[in-house]
Design an enzyme around this catalytic site. Structure first.
Site, PDB file in Angstrom:
ATOM      1  N   ASN A 112       2.215   4.822 -11.098  1.00 59.00           N
ATOM      2  CA  ASN A 112       0.924   4.728 -11.793  1.00 59.00           C
ATOM      3  C   ASN A 112      -0.257   4.473 -10.851  1.00 59.00           C
ATOM      4  O   ASN A 112      -1.393   4.832 -11.166  1.00 59.00           O
ATOM      5  CB  ASN A 112       1.027   3.603 -12.835  1.00 59.00           C
ATOM      6  CG  ASN A 112      -0.319   3.159 -13.352  1.00 59.00           C
ATOM      7  OD1 ASN A 112      -0.964   3.871 -14.119  1.00 59.00           O
ATOM      8  ND2 ASN A 112      -0.767   1.977 -12.917  1.00 59.00           N
TER       9      ASN A 112
ATOM     10  N   TYR B 113      -9.720  14.345  -7.311  1.00 62.06           N
ATOM     11  CA  TYR B 113      -8.997  13.673  -8.392  1.00 62.06           C
ATOM     12  C   TYR B 113      -8.289  14.692  -9.284  1.00 62.06           C
ATOM     13  O   TYR B 113      -7.105  14.563  -9.583  1.00 62.06           O
ATOM     14  CB  TYR B 113      -9.961  12.815  -9.221  1.00 62.06           C
ATOM     15  CG  TYR B 113      -9.238  11.855 -10.142  1.00 62.06           C
ATOM     16  CD1 TYR B 113      -8.677  10.683  -9.650  1.00 62.06           C
ATOM     17  CD2 TYR B 113      -9.100  12.130 -11.500  1.00 62.06           C
ATOM     18  CE1 TYR B 113      -8.005   9.796 -10.481  1.00 62.06           C
ATOM     19  CE2 TYR B 113      -8.432  11.245 -12.337  1.00 62.06           C
ATOM     20  CZ  TYR B 113      -7.892  10.084 -11.829  1.00 62.06           C
ATOM     21  OH  TYR B 113      -7.222   9.213 -12.651  1.00 62.06           O
TER      22      TYR B 113
ATOM     23  N   ASP C 254       0.870  -1.171   0.000  1.00 65.24           N
ATOM     24  CA  ASP C 254       0.000   0.000   0.000  1.00 65.24           C
ATOM     25  C   ASP C 254       0.907   1.220   0.000  1.00 65.24           C
ATOM     26  O   ASP C 254       1.567   1.529   1.004  1.00 65.24           O
ATOM     27  CB  ASP C 254      -0.880  -0.040   1.250  1.00 65.24           C
ATOM     28  CG  ASP C 254      -1.721   1.228   1.395  1.00 65.24           C
ATOM     29  OD1 ASP C 254      -1.542   2.171   0.578  1.00 65.24           O
ATOM     30  OD2 ASP C 254      -2.534   1.278   2.329  1.00 65.24           O
TER      31      ASP C 254
ATOM     32  N   LYS D 186      -4.220  15.069  -9.554  1.00 60.79           N
ATOM     33  CA  LYS D 186      -3.543  14.799 -10.826  1.00 60.79           C
ATOM     34  C   LYS D 186      -2.828  16.042 -11.350  1.00 60.79           C
ATOM     35  O   LYS D 186      -1.766  15.943 -11.960  1.00 60.79           O
ATOM     36  CB  LYS D 186      -4.538  14.256 -11.850  1.00 60.79           C
ATOM     37  CG  LYS D 186      -5.019  12.837 -11.534  1.00 60.79           C
ATOM     38  CD  LYS D 186      -3.855  11.844 -11.478  1.00 60.79           C
ATOM     39  CE  LYS D 186      -4.336  10.398 -11.408  1.00 60.79           C
ATOM     40  NZ  LYS D 186      -3.208   9.446 -11.323  1.00 60.79           N
TER      41      LYS D 186
END
Lengths: 266, 257
Positions: A95, A165, A68, A169
């Site tokens: 990734n 998100y 993790d 990103k």
């Protein structure tokens, strides 16, 4: 075999984009350390054998490390284990991540922290250790290592209702630029990929769309909105990652490579 | 990696610098080539021709003035008549002439735009028909960090042309994407090419040396750096990359330092 003799860590490689990258790198001769929070037994969520087994079946070399990556200790373990088996880390593809988010009024402090842990802090931890290892390595043709971070088209545009998100990103893309500037002189090349709509087994229903041609409303919109006549495949991202991880990429650093079928150009 | 086996590529500005390096690279990846050369420039295309032949690929060199529509159509026509197809069209030819803007007359402006911007368009337009028919194509153009991303004093005309390429690439990508054609550009930073080594119109050797140490990667680029990136973009592996401008600049645009 453009990655012969190289060691590549690919996080989130049990399924989807990470799996395609790991497979492609192994086909090019790399020893791939497949990292994922999920185990490597049974079958991949995408169907088929686990990634390490898939690679071995194709004659490649792979090692699985479960972890993790929101936990600094487990990031340490991943890199320690990689150094044990290979002694060197040429390529790191950061990734692993989870697509989720909500509008700000529905985003609790706890949700914000958890999502940032998953999609930004984990990449910081992976990048920090990657740089720390690469900076002390012997140069190969002037380069000590290459890092490829997974950003997103949704860190460039703003997807409706996905605050954490898009912010995470965008953060990944900016971290990439910062590390490129700070470590280019040390021979470390750092780039990011911004995938557009890529069909993986991850989004419920989309695998069916591929199999039987039925299209849900969201996928239909993506298809209609994307200039290229199909949506993305994990292999599209693997091709881009291979370019950025290879010896061909020594004068590209800090770049956000859009692999989105023209979505952001449109 | 990134096979171009049996594909056909048309490249303008192929006699020197980025075009020459890319021609060699494409040939080594398995492509047959139609190379456009403009002999008044004084570059020797024979070395490129020989390298392509040695790589075992077929090559035709066509004398081409990219400011002449008939020339460019004949160039692409040669790909069709000799090899029966055109998979990749790289519009790379350009000129850069230093002119203080107060002295930049219509003639200099128009000449530069005609070659550097309209010249790209002529190549793309000529290739669009056969690519649309084939349902596959790679349209590629060399833009620049100058104009598109940074200022270049006394090169307003060049900068306008290079920024124009970015708009063309975006719009065309959206328009022809449905036909399976991708449209992308590379924006090179400071690359050691004959153009950049020209100390009258560009940096010259001393300027290149001085610039190199200020780049994040501590060097200027070489034509092979650009050729490697074109190789990826020209390949089937880059199918889902379109409307993109790939910076190959050693991190130059990150710092503006």
């Amino acid at each position: 075999m453009r990655l012969a003799g190289r060691t590549a860590v690919v996080t989130g490689a049990a399924a989807g984009i990470g799996r395609a990258i790991a497979r492609r790198f192994a086909q090019e001769g790399a020893h791939v350390v497949v990292a994922d929070v999920r185990g490597d037994a049974g079958s991949s969520r995408d169907g088929g054998p686990p990634t390490t087994k898939l690679i071995e079946t194709e004659g490649g070399l792979a090692t699985f490390v479960q972890g993790d990556l929101t936990d600094p200790a487990q990031v340490t373990e991943l890199f320690d284990r990689t150094l044990e088996v290979s002694g060197r880390i040429d390529i790191v593809v950061s990734n692993a991540g989870v697509f989720r988010g909500s509008p700000i009024l529905d985003t609790t402090v706890e949700a914000w922290d958890a999502d940032m842990d998953l999609n930004l802090r984990s990449q910081y931890l992976v990048n920090r250790r990657a740089v720390a290892e690469m900076i002390g390595q012997r140069e190969m043709d002037g380069i000590r290592g290459r890092i490829v971070n997974m950003a997103s088209q949704l860190g460039v545009t703003a997807p409706p209702g996905h605050l954490t998100y898009s912010v995470a990103k965008a953060g990944v893309a900016q971290m990439t630029r910062q590390l490129a500037v700070d470590y280019a002189r040390h021979g470390i090349i750092v780039n990011a990929i911004a995938p557009g709509r890529v069909i993986t087994g991850y989004h419920a229903g989309e695998a069916d769309y591929v199999a039987d041609g039925t299209v849900d409303a969201a996928t239909e919109y993506s298809l209609q909105r994307t200039p290229f006549p199909r949506l993305g495949r994990p292999e599209d991202i693997a091709g881009a990652a291979l370019f950025l991880a290879s010896d061909d990429c020594t004068f590209v650093s800090g770049h956000l490579l859009m692999v989105d079928g023209g979505w952001t150009a449109y | 990696m990134f096979s171009l086996a049996n594909q056909v590529a048309v490249i303008t500005g192929a006699a020197s610098g980025i075009g020459a390096a890319t021609a060699k690279r494409f040939a080594s990846a398995g492509a047959d080539l139609i190379l456009a050369a403009y002999s008044p420039d004084g570059h020797d295309v024979d070395a490129v021709r020989t390298a392509v032949t040695r790589a075992g690929r077929r090559v035709h060199v066509v004398e081409t003035d990219v400011s002449d529509t008939a020339d460019v159509e004949a160039l692409v026509g040669t790909a069709l008549s000799e090899f029966g197809r055109v998979d990749i069209a790289l519009a790379n030819a350009a000129i850069a002439r230093r002119r203080a803007s107060a002295a930049l007359g219509d003639e200099d402006w128009n000449r530069t735009l005609d070659i550097d911007l309209t010249g790209v368009w002529r190549v793309f337009r000529a290739a669009l028909g056969p690519m649309t028919e084939a349902g596959y194509g790679r349209l590629l153009a060399t833009t620049s960090t100058a104009g598109a991303f940074e200022a270049w004093e006394e090169h307003a005309h060049y900068s306008a042309a290079k920024a124009g390429i970015v708009g063309m690439v975006r719009s065309l990508a959206a328009e022809v994407g449905p036909h399976g054609i991708t449209v992308n550009a590379i924006a090179p930073g400071i690359i050691a090419t004959p153009q950049t080594l020209d100390s009258v119109n560009s940096l010259g050797a001393d300027g290149i040396a001085h610039t190199g140490v200020s780049q994040p990667v501590r060097r200027v680029g070489q034509p092979d750096d650009i050729a490697a990136a074109y190789h990826y973009l020209a390949s089937p592996d880059a199918s889902f990359v379109t409307g993109h401008v790939l910076l190959v600049d050693g991190g130059r645009m990150l710092m503006r330092g």
